[in-house]
Design an enzyme around this catalytic site. Structure first.
Site, PDB file in Angstrom:
ATOM      1  N   ARG A  77       0.814  -1.214   0.000  1.00 20.38           N
ATOM      2  CA  ARG A  77       0.000   0.000   0.000  1.00 20.38           C
ATOM      3  C   ARG A  77       0.851   1.270   0.000  1.00 20.38           C
ATOM      4  O   ARG A  77       0.449   2.308  -0.487  1.00 20.38           O
ATOM      5  CB  ARG A  77      -0.880   0.056   1.248  1.00 20.38           C
ATOM      6  CG  ARG A  77      -1.782  -1.105   1.454  1.00 20.38           C
ATOM      7  CD  ARG A  77      -2.687  -0.827   2.604  1.00 20.38           C
ATOM      8  NE  ARG A  77      -3.514   0.319   2.316  1.00 20.38           N
ATOM      9  CZ  ARG A  77      -3.246   1.569   2.661  1.00 20.38           C
ATOM     10  NH1 ARG A  77      -2.123   1.829   3.300  1.00 20.38           N
ATOM     11  NH2 ARG A  77      -4.040   2.551   2.362  1.00 20.38           N
TER      12      ARG A  77
ATOM     13  N   ILE B  31      -6.511   3.779  16.335  1.00 20.30           N
ATOM     14  CA  ILE B  31      -6.087   4.210  14.996  1.00 20.30           C
ATOM     15  C   ILE B  31      -6.763   3.410  13.891  1.00 20.30           C
ATOM     16  O   ILE B  31      -7.302   3.977  12.938  1.00 20.30           O
ATOM     17  CB  ILE B  31      -4.538   4.094  14.852  1.00 20.30           C
ATOM     18  CG1 ILE B  31      -3.820   4.878  15.931  1.00 20.30           C
ATOM     19  CG2 ILE B  31      -4.101   4.515  13.443  1.00 20.30           C
ATOM     20  CD1 ILE B  31      -3.892   6.383  15.803  1.00 20.30           C
TER      21      ILE B  31
ATOM     22  N   CYS C 218      -6.614  -3.398   3.957  1.00 22.07           N
ATOM     23  CA  CYS C 218      -5.820  -4.577   4.328  1.00 22.07           C
ATOM     24  C   CYS C 218      -6.468  -5.167   5.579  1.00 22.07           C
ATOM     25  O   CYS C 218      -7.511  -4.702   6.029  1.00 22.07           O
ATOM     26  CB  CYS C 218      -4.367  -4.171   4.580  1.00 22.07           C
ATOM     27  SG  CYS C 218      -4.180  -3.173   6.055  1.00 22.07           S
TER      28      CYS C 218
ATOM     29  N   ASP D 239       1.584   0.450  16.117  1.00 23.57           N
ATOM     30  CA  ASP D 239       2.400  -0.646  15.586  1.00 23.57           C
ATOM     31  C   ASP D 239       3.046  -1.488  16.683  1.00 23.57           C
ATOM     32  O   ASP D 239       3.657  -2.507  16.393  1.00 23.57           O
ATOM     33  CB  ASP D 239       3.509  -0.103  14.664  1.00 23.57           C
ATOM     34  CG  ASP D 239       2.929   0.428  13.372  1.00 23.57           C
ATOM     35  OD1 ASP D 239       3.672   1.077  12.615  1.00 23.57           O
ATOM     36  OD2 ASP D 239       1.726   0.229  13.131  1.00 23.57           O
TER      37      ASP D 239
ATOM     38  N   ARG E 133       7.821  -8.848   5.666  1.00 19.29           N
ATOM     39  CA  ARG E 133       7.648  -7.488   5.133  1.00 19.29           C
ATOM     40  C   ARG E 133       8.272  -6.447   6.068  1.00 19.29           C
ATOM     41  O   ARG E 133       8.611  -5.363   5.654  1.00 19.29           O
ATOM     42  CB  ARG E 133       6.151  -7.167   5.008  1.00 19.29           C
ATOM     43  CG  ARG E 133       5.411  -8.076   4.070  1.00 19.29           C
ATOM     44  CD  ARG E 133       4.022  -7.594   3.840  1.00 19.29           C
ATOM     45  NE  ARG E 133       4.030  -6.159   3.522  1.00 19.29           N
ATOM     46  CZ  ARG E 133       2.926  -5.446   3.373  1.00 19.29           C
ATOM     47  NH1 ARG E 133       1.753  -6.020   3.540  1.00 19.29           N
ATOM     48  NH2 ARG E 133       2.984  -4.176   3.074  1.00 19.29           N
TER      49      ARG E 133
HETATM   50  C1  EPZ Z   1       1.605   4.390   8.524  1.00 19.07           C
HETATM   51  O1  EPZ Z   1       0.493   3.913   7.794  1.00 19.07           O
HETATM   52  C2  EPZ Z   1       2.487   3.178   8.792  1.00 19.07           C
HETATM   53  N1  EPZ Z   1       2.939   2.616   7.527  1.00 19.07           N
HETATM   54  C3  EPZ Z   1       1.710   2.132   9.572  1.00 19.07           C
HETATM   55  O2  EPZ Z   1       2.593   1.056   9.867  1.00 19.07           O
HETATM   56  C4  EPZ Z   1       1.242   2.757  10.885  1.00 19.07           C
HETATM   57  O3  EPZ Z   1       0.461   1.810  11.599  1.00 19.07           O
HETATM   58  C5  EPZ Z   1       0.404   4.012  10.594  1.00 19.07           C
HETATM   59  O4  EPZ Z   1       1.177   4.931   9.793  1.00 19.07           O
HETATM   60  C6  EPZ Z   1      -0.019   4.732  11.875  1.00 19.07           C
HETATM   61  O5  EPZ Z   1       1.113   5.079  12.627  1.00 19.07           O
HETATM   62  C7  EPZ Z   1       3.987   3.181   6.892  1.00 19.07           C
HETATM   63  O6  EPZ Z   1       4.552   4.158   7.355  1.00 19.07           O
HETATM   64  C8  EPZ Z   1       4.415   2.546   5.593  1.00 19.07           C
HETATM   65  P1  EPZ Z   1      -2.204   6.726   8.618  1.00 19.07           P
HETATM   66  P2  EPZ Z   1      -0.540   4.974   7.114  1.00 19.07           P
HETATM   67  O7  EPZ Z   1      -2.458   7.401   7.322  1.00 19.07           O
HETATM   68  O8  EPZ Z   1       0.210   6.167   6.684  1.00 19.07           O
HETATM   69  C9  EPZ Z   1      -6.932   7.257   8.552  1.00 19.07           C
HETATM   70  C10 EPZ Z   1       3.308  -1.159   9.942  1.00 19.07           C
HETATM   71  O9  EPZ Z   1       2.888  -2.105  10.629  1.00 19.07           O
HETATM   72  N2  EPZ Z   1      -6.754   7.925   7.247  1.00 19.07           N
HETATM   73  O10 EPZ Z   1      -1.448   7.458   9.681  1.00 19.07           O
HETATM   74  O11 EPZ Z   1      -1.352   4.235   6.121  1.00 19.07           O
HETATM   75  C11 EPZ Z   1      -6.611   5.767   8.505  1.00 19.07           C
HETATM   76  O12 EPZ Z   1      -7.745   5.033   8.097  1.00 19.07           O
HETATM   77  C12 EPZ Z   1       2.320  -0.227   9.295  1.00 19.07           C
HETATM   78  O13 EPZ Z   1       4.521  -0.891   9.759  1.00 19.07           O
HETATM   79  C13 EPZ Z   1      -7.868   8.498   6.640  1.00 19.07           C
HETATM   80  O14 EPZ Z   1      -8.985   8.438   7.154  1.00 19.07           O
HETATM   81  O15 EPZ Z   1      -1.464   5.335   8.365  1.00 19.07           O
HETATM   82  C14 EPZ Z   1      -6.244   5.457   9.934  1.00 19.07           C
HETATM   83  O16 EPZ Z   1      -7.445   5.271  10.686  1.00 19.07           O
HETATM   84  C15 EPZ Z   1       0.879  -0.681   9.479  1.00 19.07           C
HETATM   85  N3  EPZ Z   1      -7.707   9.125   5.435  1.00 19.07           N
HETATM   86  C16 EPZ Z   1      -5.581   6.752  10.422  1.00 19.07           C
HETATM   87  O17 EPZ Z   1      -5.971   7.766   9.479  1.00 19.07           O
HETATM   88  C17 EPZ Z   1      -6.477   9.229   4.830  1.00 19.07           C
HETATM   89  O18 EPZ Z   1      -6.378   9.835   3.735  1.00 19.07           O
HETATM   90  C18 EPZ Z   1      -4.066   6.691  10.458  1.00 19.07           C
HETATM   91  O19 EPZ Z   1      -3.615   6.219   9.204  1.00 19.07           O
HETATM   92  C19 EPZ Z   1      -5.352   8.636   5.469  1.00 19.07           C
HETATM   93  C20 EPZ Z   1      -5.513   7.995   6.679  1.00 19.07           C
END
Ligand code: EPZ
Length: 420
Positions: free
Chosen positions: A93, A329, A117, A307, A399
């Site tokens: 992703r 989250i 996912c 995480d 991963r």
């Molecule tokens: C990053 O994911 C990390 N991945 C995740 O780690 C981590 O769990 C997450 O940040 C939170 O810390 C990477 O850095 C590659 P978010 P990301 O956008 O960026 C909502 C691991 O295990 N949201 O901060 O995808 C979303 O649904 C992975 O290493 C929206 O609603 O996370 C979630 O509820 C898993 N709209 C919250 O925000 C958007 O446009 C936080 O998601 C974007 C996000």
């Protein structure tokens, strides 16, 4: 499909080296698309997600060479493809992170819409709204995000409705080449964002407020290559420390830092761990004692990281006392409860909260990994279970954890990879 076979009951003891951060390396690799000359990256971890991101860059015409010291040279001077295809995005992703840089430098990008996912729907609406605020037109067609900015992006003030790590990263990478000033409000403050921002500044970007929830960016005409060492992986660090606490062991993790996971260290101290740290190492000693149960609630940095939630749930499963783990989250990140209960844990679910009553030992069982960090909790559970635990679908683990069985073996664990 490979599996991990773990014979439990061994206290982890010894020293291991922590790898570079996956969640810093991925956005930094995407950010190399912004440069007009070669970039040298050090301390990138050898992980499937990193390999996938490098494959994606190569698809676009980016030159990638890796030398004997594992320095990765990225040459973004001859990019001719502005697309992230479904075949690659569906496996990772984080490919969405090429959207901002491609749009900022070339004025166009076609990125396959990242699906959800196991842990949640993972929308990218904030990424897209922010790019539209900078003047991009965004269409979703045939499963692809088709973004265009033929006149270039324009600086904008944009408030993110939710704290989003990826959204902050994509919009920061877009803003550095936008015309004029951008202000990103309610920005995520994770250490990986600081690492990305410092990398962008090394390439010539003008960013202030780094480390705060308000990032100010003055767009520049072009960015040049640089050399950068990716920060240590704070989640890998926390995972091994948590595994040592669960097994009542005593370990030292090197090539890492304490200041990037303070909330995790506070919770480990609450669990009874004796912690010491230096400039680039952390030691944890349980003195053979069973961990105390610790309640926690995940939230954006500097609060407790989502995480690390499932790893602490595994530790709480064998800790002394009751604990509550609340996940705020992601909507489906308590799924590991079911597998842990199959191993004899006593966990009840109430909405987004797990209530855990610690037991002395778990019992080995065949279990299945569902996502990266849930897999890590099953490894920890296997380490403290009586008997042999067989974990299936460990491609999830590969991963995010470099050489997990080798590192665990160095710490004395009885773990090996078996062909499925
Ligand atoms: C990053 O994911 C990390 N991945 C995740 O780690 C981590 O769990 C997450 O940040 C939170 O810390 C990477 O850095 C590659 P978010 P990301 O956008 O960026 C909502 C691991 O295990 N949201 O901060 O995808 C979303 O649904 C992975 O290493 C929206 O609603 O996370 C979630 O509820 C898993 N709209 C919250 O925000 C958007 O446009 C936080 O998601 C974007 C996000």
């Amino acid at each position: 499909m490979d599996k991990l076979l773990i014979s439990g009951g061994v206290r982890l003891e010894g020293e291991i080296k922590i790898s570079g951060s996956k969640n810093s390396g991925l956005p930094i690799l995407a950010a190399t698309l912004l440069a007009t000359s070669p970039v040298h990256l050090y301390n990138l971890p050898h992980l499937n997600d990193i390999t996938t991101m490098i494959a994606l860059l190569r698809c676009m015409g980016v030159g990638v060479t890796i030398d004997e010291k594992m320095c990765v040279e990225i040459d973004p001077a001859h990019i001719e493809v502005y697309e992230a295809p479904y075949e690659l995005v569906k496996t990772m992703r984080a490919s969405i992170l090429v959207l901002g840089p491609l749009l900022a430098r070339f004025g166009k990008a076609d990125v396959s819409f990242p699906g959800g996912c196991a842990i949640g729907s993972r929308p990218v609406d904030i990424h897209l709204r922010g790019l539209e605020a900078m003047g991009a037109t965004i269409e979703v067609d045939g499963g692809y995000i088709r973004a265009r900015a033929p006149q270039g992006l324009k600086g904008a003030q944009f408030l993110m409705d939710k704290v989003t790590v990826g959204g902050t990263e994509n919009l920061l990478m877009a803003a550095v080449l936008a015309q004029g000033k951008s202000v990103l409000e309610n920005a995520a403050k994770e250490p990986e964002i600081i690492d990305l921002a410092n990398f962008l500044v090394s390439m010539g970007a003008k960013i202030s407020g780094i480390g705060t929830d308000r990032l100010e960016v003055d767009g520049v005409k072009a960015l040049t290559g640089c050399a950068h060492t990716v920060m240590p992986d704070r989640i890998e660090t926390g995972t091994y420390l948590c595994a040592a606490a669960a097994t009542r062991g005593s370990i030292k993790v090197k090539s890492t830092r304490a200041d990037i996971l303070e909330s995790v260290l506070i919770k480990l101290k609450d669990a009874g761990a004796d912690l010491h740290f230096g400039e680039d190492w952390i030691s944890l000693d349980m003195h053979g004692r069973r961990p105390r149960a610790v309640s926690l609630r995940t939230a954006p940095h500097p609060a407790f990281p989502t995480d690390m939630q499932s790893q602490f749930m595994a530790m709480n499963s064998v800790a002394e006392g009751m604990s509550k783990v609340t996940e705020t989250i992601f909507e489906n990140r308590l799924i590991q409860v079911h597998e842990l209960n199959r191993m004899g844990a006593k966990i009840a679910l109430e909405g987004n909260t797990a209530i855990i009553s610690g037991v002395e030992r778990l019992k080995a069982a065949p279990v299945m990994a569902s996502d990266l960090r849930a897999s890590a909790s099953l490894v920890i559970a296997g380490l403290v279970a009586e008997g042999e635990t067989l974990i299936d679908r460990i491609y999830h683990i590969d991963r995010g954890y470099e050489c997990i069985e080798e590192k665990m073996q160095i710490l004395g664990a009885n773990v090996r990879r078996v062909a499925g």
